[in-house]
Design a protein around this motif. Structure first.
Motif, short mmCIF file in Angstrom:
data_model
loop_
_atom_site.label_atom_id
_atom_site.label_comp_id
_atom_site.label_asym_id
_atom_site.label_seq_id
_atom_site.Cartn_x
_atom_site.Cartn_y
_atom_site.Cartn_z
N ALA A 29 0.84 -1.20 0.00
CA ALA A 29 0.00 0.00 0.00
C ALA A 29 0.87 1.25 0.00
O ALA A 29 2.05 1.21 0.31
CB ALA A 29 -0.89 0.00 1.23
N ASP A 30 0.26 2.37 -0.34
CA ASP A 30 0.97 3.66 -0.35
C ASP A 30 1.43 3.99 1.06
O ASP A 30 0.63 4.05 1.99
CB ASP A 30 0.03 4.74 -0.87
N GLN A 31 2.73 4.19 1.22
CA GLN A 31 3.29 4.48 2.54
C GLN A 31 3.92 5.86 2.60
O GLN A 31 4.65 6.16 3.52
CB GLN A 31 4.32 3.42 2.91
N GLY A 32 3.70 6.68 1.61
CA GLY A 32 4.22 8.03 1.62
C GLY A 32 5.53 8.14 0.87
O GLY A 32 5.95 7.24 0.15
N TYR A 33 6.19 9.26 1.07
CA TYR A 33 7.44 9.54 0.38
C TYR A 33 8.62 8.95 1.16
O TYR A 33 8.62 8.92 2.38
CB TYR A 33 7.62 11.05 0.23
N TYR A 34 9.63 8.51 0.44
CA TYR A 34 10.86 7.93 1.00
C TYR A 34 10.55 6.80 1.98
O TYR A 34 11.14 6.70 3.05
CB TYR A 34 11.73 9.02 1.64
N SER A 35 9.65 5.93 1.62
CA SER A 35 9.25 4.84 2.52
C SER A 35 10.35 3.81 2.72
O SER A 35 10.50 3.26 3.81
CB SER A 35 7.98 4.17 1.98
N GLY A 36 11.14 3.53 1.69
CA GLY A 36 12.23 2.58 1.84
C GLY A 36 13.33 3.09 2.75
O GLY A 36 13.88 2.35 3.57
N PRO A 73 8.08 10.75 -8.45
CA PRO A 73 6.90 11.02 -9.28
C PRO A 73 5.82 9.94 -9.12
O PRO A 73 4.62 10.24 -9.06
CB PRO A 73 7.45 11.02 -10.71
N TYR A 74 6.23 8.69 -9.00
CA TYR A 74 5.28 7.60 -8.78
C TYR A 74 4.57 7.76 -7.44
O TYR A 74 3.35 7.58 -7.34
CB TYR A 74 6.03 6.26 -8.84
N ASP A 75 5.32 8.11 -6.40
CA ASP A 75 4.72 8.33 -5.09
C ASP A 75 3.75 9.51 -5.12
O ASP A 75 2.71 9.48 -4.46
CB ASP A 75 5.79 8.58 -4.03
N TYR A 76 4.10 10.54 -5.86
CA TYR A 76 3.22 11.70 -5.98
C TYR A 76 1.90 11.31 -6.65
O TYR A 76 0.83 11.74 -6.22
CB TYR A 76 3.91 12.82 -6.75
N LEU A 77 1.98 10.49 -7.70
CA LEU A 77 0.75 10.06 -8.38
C LEU A 77 -0.11 9.19 -7.48
O LEU A 77 -1.33 9.22 -7.54
CB LEU A 77 1.10 9.30 -9.66
N SER A 79 -0.27 9.42 -4.21
CA SER A 79 -0.57 10.08 -2.94
C SER A 79 -2.05 10.38 -2.77
O SER A 79 -2.53 10.43 -1.66
CB SER A 79 0.24 11.37 -2.80
N GLY A 80 -2.80 10.55 -3.84
CA GLY A 80 -4.22 10.85 -3.72
C GLY A 80 -5.10 9.62 -3.68
O GLY A 80 -6.30 9.71 -3.47
N ALA A 85 -7.20 0.54 0.01
CA ALA A 85 -7.59 -0.27 -1.14
C ALA A 85 -6.39 -0.95 -1.77
O ALA A 85 -6.51 -2.03 -2.33
CB ALA A 85 -8.29 0.60 -2.17
N ALA A 86 -5.22 -0.33 -1.68
CA ALA A 86 -4.03 -0.92 -2.29
C ALA A 86 -3.34 -1.91 -1.36
O ALA A 86 -2.44 -2.61 -1.79
CB ALA A 86 -3.05 0.19 -2.66
N SER A 87 -3.75 -1.99 -0.12
CA SER A 87 -3.11 -2.87 0.84
C SER A 87 -3.58 -4.31 0.67
O SER A 87 -4.78 -4.58 0.73
CB SER A 87 -3.42 -2.40 2.26
N PRO A 88 -2.66 -5.26 0.49
CA PRO A 88 -3.06 -6.67 0.39
C PRO A 88 -3.76 -7.15 1.66
O PRO A 88 -4.72 -7.91 1.60
CB PRO A 88 -1.74 -7.41 0.19
N LYS A 89 -3.30 -6.69 2.82
CA LYS A 89 -3.93 -7.10 4.07
C LYS A 89 -5.37 -6.62 4.14
O LYS A 89 -6.27 -7.37 4.53
CB LYS A 89 -3.14 -6.54 5.26
N ALA A 90 -5.62 -5.39 3.72
CA ALA A 90 -6.98 -4.85 3.75
C ALA A 90 -7.88 -5.59 2.78
O ALA A 90 -9.04 -5.85 3.08
CB ALA A 90 -6.96 -3.36 3.44
N ARG A 91 -7.34 -5.95 1.61
CA ARG A 91 -8.15 -6.70 0.64
C ARG A 91 -8.50 -8.09 1.17
O ARG A 91 -9.65 -8.55 1.02
CB ARG A 91 -7.40 -6.83 -0.69
N ILE A 92 -7.56 -8.77 1.82
CA ILE A 92 -7.83 -10.10 2.36
C ILE A 92 -8.85 -10.02 3.48
O ILE A 92 -9.78 -10.83 3.55
CB ILE A 92 -6.52 -10.76 2.83
N GLN A 93 -8.71 -9.03 4.37
CA GLN A 93 -9.68 -8.87 5.44
C GLN A 93 -11.07 -8.58 4.89
O GLN A 93 -12.07 -9.11 5.39
CB GLN A 93 -9.25 -7.75 6.38
#
Length: 119
Positions: A29-36, A73-77, A79-80, A85-93
């Motif tokens: 899932a989207d974790q924000g900027y500089y997540s790694g 740029p990918y993180d910026y796209l 961000s909204g 919805a993108a989290s695998p855990k949330a989809r499985i739950q």
């Protein structure tokens, strides 16, 4: 012709030495900027991280920072978008909740009584 081969070899080398934490954090899932980079620093600060892992994290830290910079740029796209919805855990739950609501049997989505199975 030789400089082109050197450039291709250098490019391939850079692609194979990318930041592992950055790539891993961008698969979920989207974790924000500089997540790694943040994941590396958090693991280095954690008391649960083994002594053997800390040098690997130190090596990966600048590589993850560089990869996170390339992926800005990918993180910026992303961000909204909806983070859950993108989290695998949330989809499985969500799927498990739907199965439980439909059949009363979590995990399989089918009733457990022998009469409904045709036995």
């Amino acid at each position: 012709m030789v400089p082109i081969k050197k450039m291709i070899a250098t490019g391939c080398l850079l692609l194979t030495t990318n930041g592992c934490s950055s790539v891993a954090s961008h698969t979920g899932a989207d974790q924000g900027y500089y997540s790694g980079t943040r994941a590396n620093v958090d693991m280095m600060k954690s008391e649960d991280t083994s002594w053997a892992m800390i040098p690997l994290l130190a090596i990966d830290l600048p590589l993850s920072a560089a990869m996170d910079t390339l992926l800005l740029p990918y993180d910026y796209l992303r961000s909204g978008s909806d983070k859950a919805a993108a989290s695998p855990k949330a989809r499985i739950q969500h799927d498990e909740e739907q199965n439980l609501a439909a059949s009363g049997n979590p995990g399989q989505g089918m009733a457990t009584s022998p009469t409904s199975a045709g036995l």
